[in-house]
Design an enzyme around this catalytic site. Structure first.
Site, PDB file in Angstrom:
ATOM      1  N   ASP A 197       0.854  -1.191   0.000  1.00 16.58           N
ATOM      2  CA  ASP A 197       0.000   0.000   0.000  1.00 16.58           C
ATOM      3  C   ASP A 197       0.885   1.234   0.000  1.00 16.58           C
ATOM      4  O   ASP A 197       2.115   1.135   0.027  1.00 16.58           O
ATOM      5  CB  ASP A 197      -0.936   0.001   1.221  1.00 16.58           C
ATOM      6  CG  ASP A 197      -2.274   0.670   0.924  1.00 16.58           C
ATOM      7  OD1 ASP A 197      -2.281   1.705   0.226  1.00 16.58           O
ATOM      8  OD2 ASP A 197      -3.315   0.177   1.397  1.00 16.58           O
ATOM      9  N   GLY A 223       4.383   1.305  -1.793  1.00 20.94           N
ATOM     10  CA  GLY A 223       4.503   1.534  -3.223  1.00 20.94           C
ATOM     11  C   GLY A 223       3.203   1.977  -3.843  1.00 20.94           C
ATOM     12  O   GLY A 223       2.185   2.143  -3.161  1.00 20.94           O
ATOM     13  N   ASP A 224       3.240   2.169  -5.158  1.00 20.62           N
ATOM     14  CA  ASP A 224       2.114   2.659  -5.944  1.00 20.62           C
ATOM     15  C   ASP A 224       1.682   1.563  -6.912  1.00 20.62           C
ATOM     16  O   ASP A 224       2.459   1.154  -7.779  1.00 20.62           O
ATOM     17  CB  ASP A 224       2.539   3.909  -6.708  1.00 20.62           C
ATOM     18  CG  ASP A 224       1.441   4.481  -7.587  1.00 20.62           C
ATOM     19  OD1 ASP A 224       0.331   3.908  -7.628  1.00 20.62           O
ATOM     20  OD2 ASP A 224       1.700   5.503  -8.252  1.00 20.62           O
ATOM     21  N   HIS A 243     -13.306  -0.820  -7.406  1.00 18.42           N
ATOM     22  CA  HIS A 243     -14.505   0.024  -7.540  1.00 18.42           C
ATOM     23  C   HIS A 243     -14.180   1.508  -7.376  1.00 18.42           C
ATOM     24  O   HIS A 243     -15.031   2.367  -7.646  1.00 18.42           O
ATOM     25  CB  HIS A 243     -15.613  -0.421  -6.579  1.00 18.42           C
ATOM     26  CG  HIS A 243     -15.377  -0.099  -5.139  1.00 18.42           C
ATOM     27  ND1 HIS A 243     -16.389  -0.135  -4.207  1.00 18.42           N
ATOM     28  CD2 HIS A 243     -14.259   0.260  -4.452  1.00 18.42           C
ATOM     29  CE1 HIS A 243     -15.919   0.181  -3.018  1.00 18.42           C
ATOM     30  NE2 HIS A 243     -14.633   0.432  -3.142  1.00 18.42           N
TER      31      HIS A 243
END
Length: 334
Positions: A197, A223-224, A243
């Site tokens: 995350d 991280g991304d 979502h």
């Protein structure tokens, strides 16, 4: 079937009832009443409220069955109101507070403007949700508590109704504070985990996993997910992640997962799957929040998830009902 007037005026009344419910959650009324009845002046003193105003809210709460009259100007907590306590299992207090938090309340109130203009009024005022949370630690903590409370029944369904591969490594993508990963690892002692995350989130995740005694079996990686995800996992879990994003971004995330996963790996998507019928459904309610808060965030049907997965080079292999309106979508490499 209820008369249309009943439906419409019931929805109008729901706004007032939710405001009273939010006041109960914000002021911690259930906690103060947990040990027995209090008169409104004493209760106001304990929670720092204006007694005449509080008395009017208590009258509404009594009509909802959350408190009851226990003497002249005195009120007691009911069984129906007990989930508003902070110290009970499955407490909903944090969830109510999050949904009534100033920026979220603004988002829902400005839904007509969002629909009229085609872009989230929330984002125009507050920016992207996760930037807003990163810049406001108090709101971020409330959001984390809300997500944790929301995840409890879903996670229980996940470990009861899905067979995880033995000795697998699961990568929990955008795994938040780590409660879902912890539950899965406790239920599957041979598994190992990686929580992935954003940097500001992983600090809380480390604390959770250490408190659960799982630091030796779970790695925390910041991280991304749009840049990439940790490689070599057997299972990749995306719980209430896709979502938040439109189809193009969802495909980007899933392609990164596909590139990172082992050859026989699987992707697990924990989301609400919209029905094809016009019946009332939790997913349709949540979809209004997605519309209000995100540019492009949306709930999806089974066919829509299959299409998004297909564009990412994955094929939908199973959909498992988890209860509480949620589903687990399983996918593998095509």
């Amino acid at each position: 079937m209820p008369h249309s007037d009943d439906l419409l005026w019931g929805a109008v009344g729901d706004i007032s009832r939710f405001a009273a419910l939010l006041t109960m959650a914000e002021l911690g009324l259930a906690d103060h009443l947990a040990q027995g009845p209090l008169d409104s002046a004493e209760l106001a003193g304990r929670c720092g409220a204006h007694a005449p105003s509080l008395r009017r809210v208590l009258r509404e709460l009594a009509s909802m069955g959350l408190v009851r009259v226990a003497g002249p100007d005195a009120y007691d907590l009911t069984e129906k109101g007990t989930p508003l306590r902070s110290d009970v299992p499955d407490s909903v207090r944090s969830s109510i507070r999050m949904l009534g938090e100033e920026s979220f309340w603004y988002a829902m109130g400005m839904l007509p403007a969002t629909v009229r203009e085609g872009g989230s009024a929330f984002m125009k005022r507050y920016g992207p949700l996760y930037d807003h949370l990163a810049a406001n630690p108090d709101v971020s903590r409330m959001f984390d508590d809300y997500m944790t409370a929301r995840a409890i029944p879903l996670t229980e369904g996940l470990v009861k109704r899905y067979d995880f591969p033995a000795a697998a490594t699961m990568v929990d993508v955008a795994g938040g504070k780590g409660h879902i990963l912890a539950t899965v690892l406790h239920a599957n002692p041979q598994m190992r985990g990686v929580l992935f995350d954003l940097e500001y989130v992983t600090r809380h995740a480390r604390q959770t996993l250490e408190a659960e005694g799982l630091a030796g079996r779970a790695q925390v990686v910041p991280g991304d997910m749009f840049a990439g995800v940790p490689a070599g996992g057997d299972v990749y879990l995306l719980a209430s992640v896709l979502h938040n994003w439109d189809d193009d971004d969802a495909v980007r995330i899933l392609r990164n997962v596909r590139e990172a996963m082992n050859d026989e790996g699987r992707v697990l998507i924990l989301e609400v799957v919209l029905p094809d019928s016009e019946e009332p459904h939790l997913g349709k309610d949540i979809d209004m929040r997605m519309l209000a808060i995100f540019n492009g965030g949306t709930e999806r049907s089974r066919e829509q998830y299959a299409a998004v997965l297909g564009h990412a080079g994955l094929v939908l292999t199973d959909v498992v009902e988890l209860g509480s309106g949620a589903h687990l979508i399983e996918a593998r490499r095509r």
